[in-house]
Write a protein that holds these residues in place. Structure first.
Motif, PDB file in Angstrom:
ATOM      1  N   ALA A 114      -2.603   9.356  -1.417  1.00 49.34           N
ATOM      2  CA  ALA A 114      -2.906  10.747  -1.074  1.00 49.34           C
ATOM      3  C   ALA A 114      -3.225  11.354  -2.462  1.00 49.34           C
ATOM      4  CB  ALA A 114      -1.938  11.225  -0.191  1.00 49.34           C
ATOM      5  N   GLU A 115      -2.345  11.043  -3.295  1.00 50.45           N
ATOM      6  CA  GLU A 115      -2.373  11.600  -4.635  1.00 50.45           C
ATOM      7  C   GLU A 115      -3.688  11.427  -5.447  1.00 50.45           C
ATOM      8  OE1 GLU A 115      -0.034  10.781  -8.916  1.00 50.45           O
ATOM      9  OE2 GLU A 115       1.164  10.780  -7.054  1.00 50.45           O
ATOM     10  N   VAL A 116      -4.154  10.242  -5.425  1.00 51.31           N
ATOM     11  CA  VAL A 116      -5.355   9.641  -6.278  1.00 51.31           C
ATOM     12  C   VAL A 116      -6.545  10.376  -5.409  1.00 51.31           C
ATOM     13  CG1 VAL A 116      -4.357   8.169  -7.719  1.00 51.31           C
ATOM     14  CG2 VAL A 116      -5.293   7.565  -5.620  1.00 51.31           C
ATOM     15  N   PHE A 117      -6.471  10.481  -4.032  1.00 48.34           N
ATOM     16  CA  PHE A 117      -7.783  10.511  -3.248  1.00 48.34           C
ATOM     17  C   PHE A 117      -8.567  11.716  -3.675  1.00 48.34           C
ATOM     18  CE2 PHE A 117     -10.191  12.414   0.402  1.00 48.34           C
ATOM     19  CZ  PHE A 117     -10.847  11.072   0.517  1.00 48.34           C
ATOM     20  N   PRO A 118      -8.012  12.703  -4.130  1.00 43.03           N
ATOM     21  CA  PRO A 118      -8.920  14.109  -4.135  1.00 43.03           C
ATOM     22  C   PRO A 118      -9.877  13.750  -5.721  1.00 43.03           C
ATOM     23  CG  PRO A 118      -6.812  14.967  -3.962  1.00 43.03           C
ATOM     24  CD  PRO A 118      -6.753  13.443  -3.932  1.00 43.03           C
ATOM     25  N   THR A 119      -9.192  12.918  -6.602  1.00 44.12           N
ATOM     26  CA  THR A 119      -9.956  12.779  -7.884  1.00 44.12           C
ATOM     27  C   THR A 119     -11.204  11.712  -7.425  1.00 44.12           C
ATOM     28  OG1 THR A 119      -7.871  12.771  -8.853  1.00 44.12           O
ATOM     29  CG2 THR A 119      -9.791  11.982 -10.235  1.00 44.12           C
ATOM     30  N   ILE A 120     -10.953  10.610  -6.827  1.00 44.28           N
ATOM     31  CA  ILE A 120     -11.935   9.699  -6.378  1.00 44.28           C
ATOM     32  C   ILE A 120     -12.916  10.345  -5.457  1.00 44.28           C
ATOM     33  CG2 ILE A 120     -12.268   7.733  -5.170  1.00 44.28           C
ATOM     34  CD1 ILE A 120      -9.688   6.722  -5.732  1.00 44.28           C
ATOM     35  N   PHE A 121     -12.566  11.302  -4.469  1.00 45.11           N
ATOM     36  CA  PHE A 121     -13.325  12.049  -3.842  1.00 45.11           C
ATOM     37  C   PHE A 121     -14.345  12.870  -4.576  1.00 45.11           C
ATOM     38  CE2 PHE A 121     -14.575  15.423  -0.801  1.00 45.11           C
ATOM     39  CZ  PHE A 121     -14.997  14.606   0.290  1.00 45.11           C
ATOM     40  N   ARG A 122     -13.926  13.568  -5.609  1.00 47.17           N
ATOM     41  CA  ARG A 122     -14.578  14.509  -6.599  1.00 47.17           C
ATOM     42  C   ARG A 122     -15.770  13.276  -7.265  1.00 47.17           C
ATOM     43  NH1 ARG A 122     -10.320  17.462  -7.584  1.00 47.17           N
ATOM     44  NH2 ARG A 122      -9.546  16.286  -9.117  1.00 47.17           N
ATOM     45  N   ALA A 123     -15.283  12.277  -7.515  1.00 48.50           N
ATOM     46  CA  ALA A 123     -16.232  11.055  -8.309  1.00 48.50           C
ATOM     47  C   ALA A 123     -17.295  10.515  -7.348  1.00 48.50           C
ATOM     48  CB  ALA A 123     -15.441   9.873  -8.863  1.00 48.50           C
ATOM     49  N   MET A 124     -17.116  10.726  -6.026  1.00 48.91           N
ATOM     50  CA  MET A 124     -18.079  10.440  -4.894  1.00 48.91           C
ATOM     51  C   MET A 124     -19.392  11.225  -5.136  1.00 48.91           C
ATOM     52  SD  MET A 124     -17.727  10.327  -1.001  1.00 48.91           S
ATOM     53  CE  MET A 124     -18.151  12.094  -0.807  1.00 48.91           C
ATOM     54  N   VAL A 153      -4.763  -1.447  -5.381  1.00 46.49           N
ATOM     55  CA  VAL A 153      -5.145  -1.641  -4.031  1.00 46.49           C
ATOM     56  C   VAL A 153      -5.331  -0.363  -3.247  1.00 46.49           C
ATOM     57  CG1 VAL A 153      -4.241  -2.155  -1.652  1.00 46.49           C
ATOM     58  CG2 VAL A 153      -3.294  -3.506  -3.850  1.00 46.49           C
ATOM     59  N   GLU A 154      -4.431   0.724  -3.763  1.00 47.04           N
ATOM     60  CA  GLU A 154      -5.017   1.737  -3.078  1.00 47.04           C
ATOM     61  C   GLU A 154      -6.273   2.404  -3.484  1.00 47.04           C
ATOM     62  OE1 GLU A 154      -2.274   1.167  -4.933  1.00 47.04           O
ATOM     63  OE2 GLU A 154      -0.452   1.530  -3.344  1.00 47.04           O
ATOM     64  N   VAL A 155      -6.644   2.506  -5.009  1.00 45.99           N
ATOM     65  CA  VAL A 155      -7.728   3.179  -5.352  1.00 45.99           C
ATOM     66  C   VAL A 155      -8.981   2.391  -4.964  1.00 45.99           C
ATOM     67  CG1 VAL A 155      -6.751   4.497  -7.463  1.00 45.99           C
ATOM     68  CG2 VAL A 155      -7.342   1.818  -7.661  1.00 45.99           C
ATOM     69  N   TYR A 156      -9.160   0.933  -4.910  1.00 47.20           N
ATOM     70  CA  TYR A 156     -10.088   0.050  -4.767  1.00 47.20           C
ATOM     71  C   TYR A 156     -10.370   0.492  -3.148  1.00 47.20           C
ATOM     72  CZ  TYR A 156     -10.672  -1.466  -9.238  1.00 47.20           C
ATOM     73  OH  TYR A 156     -10.552  -1.667 -10.598  1.00 47.20           O
ATOM     74  N   PHE A 175       0.814  -1.227   0.110  1.00 47.03           N
ATOM     75  CA  PHE A 175      -0.168  -0.011   0.184  1.00 47.03           C
ATOM     76  C   PHE A 175       0.859   1.113   0.083  1.00 47.03           C
ATOM     77  CE2 PHE A 175      -2.958   3.416   1.385  1.00 47.03           C
ATOM     78  CZ  PHE A 175      -4.214   2.892   0.916  1.00 47.03           C
ATOM     79  N   ASN A 176       0.717   2.019  -0.970  1.00 44.34           N
ATOM     80  CA  ASN A 176       1.557   3.105  -1.328  1.00 44.34           C
ATOM     81  C   ASN A 176       0.797   4.471  -0.769  1.00 44.34           C
ATOM     82  OD1 ASN A 176       3.034   5.400  -2.181  1.00 44.34           O
ATOM     83  ND2 ASN A 176       3.899   4.365  -3.879  1.00 44.34           N
ATOM     84  N   TRP A 177       1.191   5.118   0.388  1.00 40.88           N
ATOM     85  CA  TRP A 177       0.503   6.041   1.108  1.00 40.88           C
ATOM     86  C   TRP A 177       0.511   7.443   0.157  1.00 40.88           C
ATOM     87  CZ3 TRP A 177      -2.994   5.553   4.948  1.00 40.88           C
ATOM     88  CH2 TRP A 177      -2.957   4.464   5.321  1.00 40.88           C
ATOM     89  N   SER A 178       1.541   7.673  -0.280  1.00 45.20           N
ATOM     90  CA  SER A 178       1.710   8.825  -1.039  1.00 45.20           C
ATOM     91  C   SER A 178       1.043   8.720  -2.400  1.00 45.20           C
ATOM     92  CB  SER A 178       3.185   9.109  -1.385  1.00 45.20           C
ATOM     93  OG  SER A 178       3.852   8.369  -2.358  1.00 45.20           O
TER      94      SER A 178
END
Lengths: 238, 258
Positions: free
Chosen positions: A10-20, A190-193, A4-7
């Motif tokens: 953190a990098e992709v989180f905003p994009t997925i959060f917007r898709a939420m 792993v991170e995105v899902y 699990f790559n934390w950085s």
């Protein structure tokens, strides 16, 4: 290599959060369709014109008896090819209508149970006071039938929310689709899902707690009535 | 009490499946007349007024309300089954109070009494509320306007139900065993309200009741039904003191004071 790559996460989180928010929008829009259409189906099913009642019953059973995914493909890919009545829709429209129609058949069952729990005397009193059919529904029956089933409707809202990733099958850019696209750029899923799963949980768990709270509140509201009647019975005996 | 009857039953019959509840009877109610219907349970008493309120459809005969056929209407000179519009027009003459009150639980007492005048008669909210308060005063419950039905006793609920029906100003009021579901100590207050109404009103009243003293006191006429037939009818004194049929004699014996 770490699992699990934390950085990266953190990098992709905003994009997925917007898709939420796309997912939430789809959920609310489909549910609105389901609430209105569900009520219409319930009323049509009670139509005194037998053919309308049977056709509605048939439609409800047909929609409930086939998988959403199949319906989704049909509406998006096959419906535009149907002569005369067929037309093309954007993936988003197709997705929202399909989920809305599918869930309307479940909600119509819930409305039905609510309506059947209204005392027969309410219909008779409405008749005696000469209410029109429409006024009987809107002023007397539905205001009593709907509040007790609100928690059940809420449950279906949560189930519907969790079904929205299905729309990925027709390439709607909701949360799961967005996550997969991100993941496939670097072949790290792993991170995105994980993020998608957590966001779903974050929204659905508090919602189901809230529905549970509503359910208890409705129960006490209706038990109060039951209690009053029970007390009276004991009074008579004593 | 002269002139044309306000309600006429002409050879009215009613069956539920194979069960013939009413085997054909004639009964006229005059304007302003108070008629009690008595009889053993299962004799079809309630069915009589339920047909008049259009809650049940007769299987035979005719019911005439204020000169108009209730369950049939004329279309191009032919008598056909009444549609909802026709039923609504005639039903407006009739009001009903039920055994189980049937108040609207989601509305305050005030709205219970104003909803129909506003939605059905088209009164303004203000007019409807004035009428409602006037009628609630009559039944002694003007102070309960903001309460909900579950906050009232059975007797109070039934009095509200009477007020709710009165607000519609029917020509004929039907009372369906209105005290049967009440605790014994609450029966009196409801009967008193009905008695007051009977004394002041030019409204016709048809009462299904098991309260014989009450029937005797307020009725102009009593009709005794048994086995689906109108066995006997007449002024209460005559009927109660000199019953002609054995059926009525044995029925009254069960009610005679110990």
């Amino acid at each position: 290599m770490e699992i699990f790559n934390w950085s990266y996460a953190a990098e992709v989180f905003p994009t997925i959060f917007r898709a939420m928010f796309v997912t939430l929008g789809i959920t609310l829009a489909s549910f609105a369709v389901a609430l209105v259409l569900g009520l219409i189906l319930t009323l049509l099913r009670r139509s005194p014109v037998k053919i309308i009642a049977y056709l509605t019953y048939g439609f409800i059973e047909f929609v409930r008896g086939t998988p959403v995914l199949v319906q989704l493909f049909f509406v998006y890919f096959a419906w535009p090819l149907v002569p005369v009545i067929g037309f093309e829709m954007s993936a988003m429209t197709a997705g929202i209508s399909t989920l809305g129609i599918h869930y309307s058949t479940y909600l119509s069952e819930i409305y039905r149970s609510g309506i059947e729990s209204v005392d027969q005397g309410q219909w008779e009193a409405s008749r005696a006071l000469n209410f029109s059919k429409a006024k009987t529904w809107t002023k007397i029956i539905l205001p009593q039938a709907v509040p007790p089933v609100i928690p059940m409707l809420g449950n279906y809202l949560i189930v519907l929310f969790k079904e929205t990733p299905l729309l990925m099958a027709i390439s709607v850019n909701e949360m799961l689709m967005t996550a997969r696209n991100l993941g496939s750029q670097v072949f790290s899923f792993v991170e995105v899902y994980t993020i998608v799963g957590l966001l779903f949980l974050l929204l659905s768990y508090p919602s189901s707690l809230f529905v549970g709270y509503m359910e208890r509140r409705m129960n006490t509201r209706y038990m109060r009535k039951a209690k009053v009647q029970k007390m009276k019975k004991e009074d008579v005996i004593s | 009490m002269t002139g044309k009857p306000i309600v006429q039953f002409k050879n009215v019959k009613k069956s539920f499946g194979d069960l013939e509840v009413l085997k054909g009877f004639d009964l006229d109610i005059m304007p302003g007349e108070k008629v009690s219907i008595i009889g053993p349970s299962g004799s079809g008493k309630t069915t009589i007024i339920r047909m008049l309120m259009t809650l049940e459809k007769p299987t035979g005969g005719e019911i005439i309300v204020d000169g108009e056929n209730l369950w049939h209407m004329e279309v191009n000179g032919k008598l056909v089954e009444a549609n909802e519009k026709h039923l609504r027009k005639i039903r407006g003459n009739i009001g009903m109070v039920f055994q189980h009150f049937n108040l609207f639980p989601h509305m305050t007492i005030m709205r219970n009494c104003t909803e129909a005048p506003v939605q059905v008669l088209g009164l303004s909210k203000k007019e409807a509320e004035q009428r409602a308060v006037q009628m609630l005063k009559k039944v002694g419950l003007a102070d309960k306007v903001n309460n909900y039905p579950f906050q009232l006793s059975g007797g109070q609920k039934q009095r509200v139900a009477i007020a709710r029906a009165l607000v519609m100003q029917p020509k004929v009021m039907l009372f369906d065993e209105v005290t049967s579901a009440l605790d014994p100590e609450l029966v009196g207050e409801v009967l008193q309200v009905i008695k007051d109404l009977a004394e002041q009103g030019d409204m016709s009243m048809i009462l299904i009741t098991h309260e014989m003293d009450f029937a005797m006191e307020i009725s102009d006429r009593v009709a005794f039904f048994a086995d689906g037939l109108l066995m006997e009818e007449g002024p209460p004194q005559e009927l109660f003191n000199n019953p002609k049929s054995d059926r009525l004699k044995s029925f009254l014996q069960r009610f005679s004071r110990v």
